[in-house]
Each structure stands twice: as C-alpha cells, then as structure tokens.
Design a protein around this motif. Structure first.
Motif, PDB file in Angstrom:
ATOM      1  N   MET A 141      33.957  -4.999 -59.299  1.00 39.54           N
ATOM      2  CA  MET A 141      34.254  -5.253 -57.897  1.00 39.54           C
ATOM      3  C   MET A 141      34.272  -3.955 -57.102  1.00 39.54           C
ATOM      4  SD  MET A 141      37.321  -8.076 -58.208  1.00 39.54           S
ATOM      5  CE  MET A 141      37.416  -8.371 -56.456  1.00 39.54           C
ATOM      6  N   LYS A 142      33.750  -4.004 -55.891  1.00 41.54           N
ATOM      7  CA  LYS A 142      33.772  -2.842 -55.018  1.00 41.54           C
ATOM      8  C   LYS A 142      35.179  -2.661 -54.465  1.00 41.54           C
ATOM      9  CE  LYS A 142      29.333  -2.038 -55.325  1.00 41.54           C
ATOM     10  NZ  LYS A 142      28.800  -0.831 -55.981  1.00 41.54           N
ATOM     11  N   HIS A 143      35.641  -1.422 -54.475  1.00 42.21           N
ATOM     12  CA  HIS A 143      37.011  -1.107 -54.075  1.00 42.21           C
ATOM     13  C   HIS A 143      36.998  -0.528 -52.662  1.00 42.21           C
ATOM     14  CE1 HIS A 143      41.160   0.508 -55.574  1.00 42.21           C
ATOM     15  NE2 HIS A 143      41.259  -0.194 -54.458  1.00 42.21           N
TER      16      HIS A 143
ATOM     17  N   ASN B 219      36.486 -12.404 -50.158  1.00 41.75           N
ATOM     18  CA  ASN B 219      35.060 -12.098 -50.251  1.00 41.75           C
ATOM     19  C   ASN B 219      34.741 -11.208 -51.453  1.00 41.75           C
ATOM     20  OD1 ASN B 219      33.272 -13.000 -47.714  1.00 41.75           O
ATOM     21  ND2 ASN B 219      35.394 -12.690 -47.051  1.00 41.75           N
ATOM     22  N   ASN B 220      35.641 -11.252 -52.449  1.00 43.74           N
ATOM     23  CA  ASN B 220      35.411 -10.619 -53.754  1.00 43.74           C
ATOM     24  C   ASN B 220      35.412  -9.091 -53.714  1.00 43.74           C
ATOM     25  OD1 ASN B 220      35.083 -13.166 -55.072  1.00 43.74           O
ATOM     26  ND2 ASN B 220      33.006 -13.280 -54.253  1.00 43.74           N
ATOM     27  N   PHE B 221      36.242  -8.526 -52.848  1.00 44.80           N
ATOM     28  CA  PHE B 221      36.441  -7.078 -52.857  1.00 44.80           C
ATOM     29  C   PHE B 221      37.828  -6.764 -53.385  1.00 44.80           C
ATOM     30  CE2 PHE B 221      33.343  -7.566 -49.345  1.00 44.80           C
ATOM     31  CZ  PHE B 221      32.339  -6.745 -49.836  1.00 44.80           C
ATOM     32  N   LEU B 222      37.957  -5.624 -54.045  1.00 45.84           N
ATOM     33  CA  LEU B 222      39.261  -5.095 -54.421  1.00 45.84           C
ATOM     34  C   LEU B 222      39.744  -4.245 -53.256  1.00 45.84           C
ATOM     35  CD1 LEU B 222      41.393  -4.726 -56.670  1.00 45.84           C
ATOM     36  CD2 LEU B 222      40.079  -2.742 -57.445  1.00 45.84           C
ATOM     37  N   VAL B 223      40.962  -4.446 -52.796  1.00 47.87           N
ATOM     38  CA  VAL B 223      41.417  -3.808 -51.560  1.00 47.87           C
ATOM     39  C   VAL B 223      42.719  -3.039 -51.779  1.00 47.87           C
ATOM     40  CG1 VAL B 223      41.997  -4.142 -49.130  1.00 47.87           C
ATOM     41  CG2 VAL B 223      40.389  -5.697 -50.248  1.00 47.87           C
ATOM     42  N   THR B 224      42.756  -1.831 -51.245  1.00 46.26           N
ATOM     43  CA  THR B 224      43.979  -1.041 -51.137  1.00 46.26           C
ATOM     44  C   THR B 224      44.155  -0.696 -49.671  1.00 46.26           C
ATOM     45  OG1 THR B 224      43.754  -0.073 -53.350  1.00 46.26           O
ATOM     46  CG2 THR B 224      45.124   1.119 -51.780  1.00 46.26           C
ATOM     47  N   SER B 225      45.386  -0.763 -49.162  1.00 47.18           N
ATOM     48  CA  SER B 225      45.587  -0.442 -47.755  1.00 47.18           C
ATOM     49  C   SER B 225      46.748   0.527 -47.584  1.00 47.18           C
ATOM     50  CB  SER B 225      45.838  -1.710 -46.936  1.00 47.18           C
ATOM     51  OG  SER B 225      47.050  -2.321 -47.303  1.00 47.18           O
ATOM     52  N   VAL B 226      46.618   1.407 -46.599  1.00 38.92           N
ATOM     53  CA  VAL B 226      47.666   2.380 -46.270  1.00 38.92           C
ATOM     54  C   VAL B 226      47.786   2.445 -44.755  1.00 38.92           C
ATOM     55  CG1 VAL B 226      47.359   3.754 -48.360  1.00 38.92           C
ATOM     56  CG2 VAL B 226      46.005   4.286 -46.326  1.00 38.92           C
TER      57      VAL B 226
ATOM     58  N   ALA C  75      46.439   8.071 -46.850  1.00 32.48           N
ATOM     59  CA  ALA C  75      45.029   7.840 -47.162  1.00 32.48           C
ATOM     60  C   ALA C  75      44.458   8.984 -47.988  1.00 32.48           C
ATOM     61  CB  ALA C  75      44.231   7.679 -45.868  1.00 32.48           C
ATOM     62  N   LEU C  76      44.732  10.211 -47.587  1.00 31.27           N
ATOM     63  CA  LEU C  76      44.199  11.371 -48.303  1.00 31.27           C
ATOM     64  C   LEU C  76      44.772  11.456 -49.712  1.00 31.27           C
ATOM     65  CD1 LEU C  76      44.260  13.986 -45.398  1.00 31.27           C
ATOM     66  CD2 LEU C  76      42.252  12.881 -46.398  1.00 31.27           C
ATOM     67  N   ARG C  77      46.067  11.167 -49.853  1.00 34.61           N
ATOM     68  CA  ARG C  77      46.669  11.183 -51.193  1.00 34.61           C
ATOM     69  C   ARG C  77      46.039  10.113 -52.081  1.00 34.61           C
ATOM     70  NH1 ARG C  77      51.617  12.383 -48.503  1.00 34.61           N
ATOM     71  NH2 ARG C  77      52.075  10.165 -48.264  1.00 34.61           N
ATOM     72  N   THR C  78      45.795   8.947 -51.511  1.00 34.25           N
ATOM     73  CA  THR C  78      45.211   7.836 -52.284  1.00 34.25           C
ATOM     74  C   THR C  78      43.779   8.153 -52.706  1.00 34.25           C
ATOM     75  OG1 THR C  78      46.567   6.274 -51.026  1.00 34.25           O
ATOM     76  CG2 THR C  78      44.717   5.359 -52.253  1.00 34.25           C
ATOM     77  N   ILE C  79      43.007   8.746 -51.798  1.00 37.28           N
ATOM     78  CA  ILE C  79      41.598   9.063 -52.096  1.00 37.28           C
ATOM     79  C   ILE C  79      41.502  10.109 -53.199  1.00 37.28           C
ATOM     80  CG2 ILE C  79      39.557  10.190 -51.121  1.00 37.28           C
ATOM     81  CD1 ILE C  79      40.158   8.691 -48.514  1.00 37.28           C
TER      82      ILE C  79
ATOM     83  N   PHE D 201      36.939   5.104 -54.518  1.00 32.04           N
ATOM     84  CA  PHE D 201      36.662   3.960 -53.643  1.00 32.04           C
ATOM     85  C   PHE D 201      35.166   3.832 -53.358  1.00 32.04           C
ATOM     86  CE2 PHE D 201      41.097   4.976 -52.668  1.00 32.04           C
ATOM     87  CZ  PHE D 201      41.677   3.714 -52.741  1.00 32.04           C
ATOM     88  N   SER D 202      34.760   2.617 -53.020  1.00 34.81           N
ATOM     89  CA  SER D 202      33.366   2.359 -52.656  1.00 34.81           C
ATOM     90  C   SER D 202      33.137   2.503 -51.158  1.00 34.81           C
ATOM     91  CB  SER D 202      32.955   0.943 -53.088  1.00 34.81           C
ATOM     92  OG  SER D 202      33.181   0.748 -54.457  1.00 34.81           O
ATOM     93  N   LEU D 203      34.209   2.310 -50.366  1.00 36.29           N
ATOM     94  CA  LEU D 203      34.063   2.340 -48.907  1.00 36.29           C
ATOM     95  C   LEU D 203      35.442   2.427 -48.266  1.00 36.29           C
ATOM     96  CD1 LEU D 203      31.698   0.276 -46.720  1.00 36.29           C
ATOM     97  CD2 LEU D 203      34.141  -0.027 -46.309  1.00 36.29           C
TER      98      LEU D 203
END
Length: 450
Positions: A1-3, A24-31, A37-41, A46-48
């Motif tokens: 799955m695209k993240h 819609n079959n995406f894996l999602v993380t939200s901040v 965001a920078l810490r998570t990346i 991630f794909s997008l």
C-alpha cells in the motif's frame, strides 16, 4: 500500500482525509504541525505528502522546501483555502507536484494523487541538473547517439516535438533534456500524464476553471498550461487524450490562447509543447482515434527513443549507472556483477526497458547485500530473467522442470504479442483472449514491466 502523509492543522479535516484515503486503499499518517511532519518524515518512508499552505509554526511553502531537502523525490501536493494563482505558481517552482484548493474535490484529489504516484514524481517542474542530463550519455550505441543528436538539434528552437518510444525507454527524460538545452530552461517544465485525463476533468486540468463552472468547482483554478507559461509542457502518452480534449488542445496551439472552463475571455499563453507516445499515432489517425490536424501540429519535429533491444551494447553501462544509484539510495556498497550474472542481464529482452532494468538492478543490490556478498551472482537475479529467451535454463538451474518450461513458453508468447502491438495492453489482451486484469496479473507474475 502507498503511504501518504497528511499535514494539516485542522483535526476534523485530517480525519476526513484519513477516512477517505483509507477507503481508497492508502495507508495514511496525519500530523498537525510542520515540526511534527519533519520528525515523521525522518523516521518513515512515504510515497506522497499532502501539505496545507497555512500551518501554525511555518507555512506550507517553507515546509515544502524543508521536505525537498530531506527527500528530493517525494511528491508533494499543496492544499490551500485561498484562491491565489501566484502562490500556486510559487509552490510549483519550489517543487510541488500540484496544488488543490479547499474545499477539496475528492475526484480531483484522487486524480492528482494517482498521477503523482504513477509517475514516480513524474511532474517535477524543476529543470534537470547537469548530473541528471548526463544520464543519457551512458548510451553510446549508434541509435542512442542519433537520438541525442536529434535532441541537441531541436532543443534551441521553439518547434513542437513528438517523442516516440516504447514504455520505459526514457521519453520523459528526453523531454526534460530538450527543455534543459532550450532558451526556456529557466522557466517551468510541467509534465502531464494524458492517460489520467478524462473527457470531463481533462479541460479543467489542462486549462483551469473558474468558480461555478461545473458541479464541485467551488474555486478558481489555474490549469497546467497556465502554470507552464513561458516554459515547456510535456504531454505524456498523448494518444490517450480524449477526442473532446484533442479539439480544445488544437485550438490552444492554433490561437496561442487558453480559456479556463467557464471563463468569459481567453488569455495569451506562451508554452512549448513536447508530446510523447508509445502508440503509432499514424494508425490512430487512420482509425479515427486521433485528429490528423493535431498530429501534424504536434509533430513539427520527431525524436525516436530506442528500446534496450535496439541498443544491447548500452545495457552494461546502464546497469553500472543504476547500481551506483541504488548503492547511494539504499546505503549499500555492491561492487558489480559477476561475468555470468552480467551475461544474463545483457541477454534478457527487457520489455520494460530502462524502467524495468532500474527496478531489477535495485532489487539485486538489496538482495546481494543481504547475503553478505559484494558482487551480484546469477542466483540473485530474478527467476523470470534466468528463463527468458536466449538464456539456458539448463545451465542456470542444473536441469529443466516441466513447470519452468511451461512458464517460460507462456512468458515468451505474451512478450511476442506485446512486441507486435507495440506494448499496447488493451490490444494485447484482445489478441490473448483475456481481460486486462488477467493480463496485468500475468505481467506481474512474469515480472514484465511496460
């Protein structure tokens, strides 16, 4: 799955996007903040990214630059509640794939996401660097040099260019090289996959729309032609453009003006068009699937990008280039391919061309490192390559087995049909008397990338 990473300070909106994208079959993380965001990346691949323009710590444009510094190839889509074309253009120039305006139109969002993911950040608007453009120089065969010569000849002009070649041969790279060697190289390069443009949404994507132009158009939006003003626009797989949109494109080329959907007046536009196709457009014209007048407008100059089968002598150079890139990307230190492994790679037909070759090299680098070896050996190379035509299964496996022979025969037949129809999957499925889904499953089984 695209993240997908969603970055927005509105918790209700984040939840809405998470729910919609998950369905819609995406894996999602939200901040909710740029710092989160920078810490998570830094921790997760991630794909997008979907990035809100206004965030509580730093704005989306600044965050976009920070993300690009960390992960240059990560596609980013900017979200904004403010109808501001100048901000959108600034975002595009800063490396955003696309921008969308809130309230988000879900159909528009899915199209933008699918296009970004399909093209592997295909719509980067930045001019290729010297290092990027030198990639093409790894091809030293006669056909490669002829292509490069044609690019050098047409690049300084304003002629429209039609690039012909099979899927995965590097047509977009050729387009980027044309732009980089042109007088427009300090202006935007905008790439569009025509395969995702429907008759309904295509005009809006290409030429923009005004608020209220159609159901769901709750905002003004600039189209890709407007964003490319002064630079070059790359229309990939132009043969897939719906007939209704072909008519509109022809008018834009003739009048050098665009009109947003629903707008009362047109505006001048200065865009060089570079189109590409893996279809025979002359056949499409003869069948009434593509307008003849548009074909001639796009084909002021043609460039042919050869397949790997036509330049076998280039394959080893590309393998070493991709191995170097994979080492850098994966943090590995593979030194090369054994003589037998290289022989298998060179003899393979590579129906997916450079795209397939790059993916296979990356896989072999990763797998070889896991074995503790420093050189890629034959057994590391995917099974499908070792049983391909021209490579002895007996020598590779120490004997034949019935399943391998059957799979090999089926794979060869599918490849032969694909070659006959110029890798048009719909035509291949009809000849093979299977549906497209079955064909896709076969392509995946046999590691055929087109």
């Amino acid at each position: 799955m695209k993240h997908i990473l969603v970055i927005d300070d509105d918790p209700v909106f984040r939840l809405m996007l998470e729910t919609f994208l998950t369905k819609n079959n995406f894996l999602v993380t939200s901040v909710g903040t740029s710092s989160d965001a920078l810490r998570t990346i830094k921790k997760t691949l991630f794909s997008l990214c979907l990035v809100d323009l206004r965030l509580p710590d730093i704005n989306g444009l600044e965050l976009l630059k920070e993300i690009k510094n960390l992960t240059p190839d990560l596609p980013l889509i900017l979200m904004t509640s403010f109808v501001d074309v100048r901000t959108a253009v600034k975002a595009i120039k800063s490396g955003a794939y696309e921008y969308i305006t809130k309230p988000v139109n879900t159909d528009e969002l899915i199209i933008a996401i699918q296009s970004a993911l399909k093209s592997d950040n295909k719509v980067s608007k930045e001019t290729p660097s010297t290092e990027d453009t030198s990639f093409y120089h790894y091809g030293r065969s006669k056909s490669s040099l002829e292509t490069l010569k044609a690019i050098e000849l047409v690049a300084p002009t304003n002629l429209s260019v039609l690039i012909n070649g099979e899927s995965g041969t590097g047509k977009e790279f050729a387009a980027r090289l044309i732009h980089a060697r042109s007088k427009r190289n300090n202006k935007p390069f905008v790439a569009i996959d025509c395969g995702v443009l429907s008759a309904e949404l295509g005009p809006s994507e290409l030429f923009g729309h005004v608020k209220g132009a159609f159901t769901g158009a709750g905002f003004d939006k600039a189209g890709h032609f407007e964003l490319a003003d002064g630079g070059s626009i790359f229309l990939d797989e132009i043969g897939n453009l719906p007939m209704e949109v072909q008519v509109m494109l022809l008018r834009v080329i003739q009048e050098r003006q665009i009109r947003r959907v629903g707008a009362g007046k047109s505006q001048e536009i200065d865009v060089r068009i570079i189109a590409a196709t893996n279809d025979n457009l002359k056949d499409s014209v003869a069948k009434g699937l593509f307008r003849e007048d548009l074909y001639h407008r796009l084909n002021e100059f043609s460039v042919s990008v050869p397949s790997l089968r036509e330049r076998k002598e280039d394959i080893e150079g590309f393998i070493l280039k991709f191995m170097k890139d994979a080492n850098k990307e994966l943090g590995k230190s593979i030194e090369g391919f054994s003589e037998e492994a290289m022989d298998i790679m060179v003899k393979y037909s590579w129906p997916g061309n450079l795209r397939e070759l790059k993916n296979v090299v990356k896989k072999t680098v990763l797998m070889t490192d896991s074995t503790g070896q420093s050189v890629v050996s034959p057994e590391i190379i995917p099974y499908e390559l070792r049983v391909s035509p021209g490579i002895s299964s007996e020598n590779t496996f120490g004997g034949y087995d019935l399943k391998a022979a059957s799979l090999k025969q089926e794979r060869e037949y599918i490849l032969s049909v694909l070659e006959k129809v110029k890798y048009n999957k719909s035509s291949a499925a009809r000849i093979l008397n299977i549906d497209r889904k079955t064909l896709y499953n076969k392509l995946k089984l046999f590691n055929i990338e087109i």
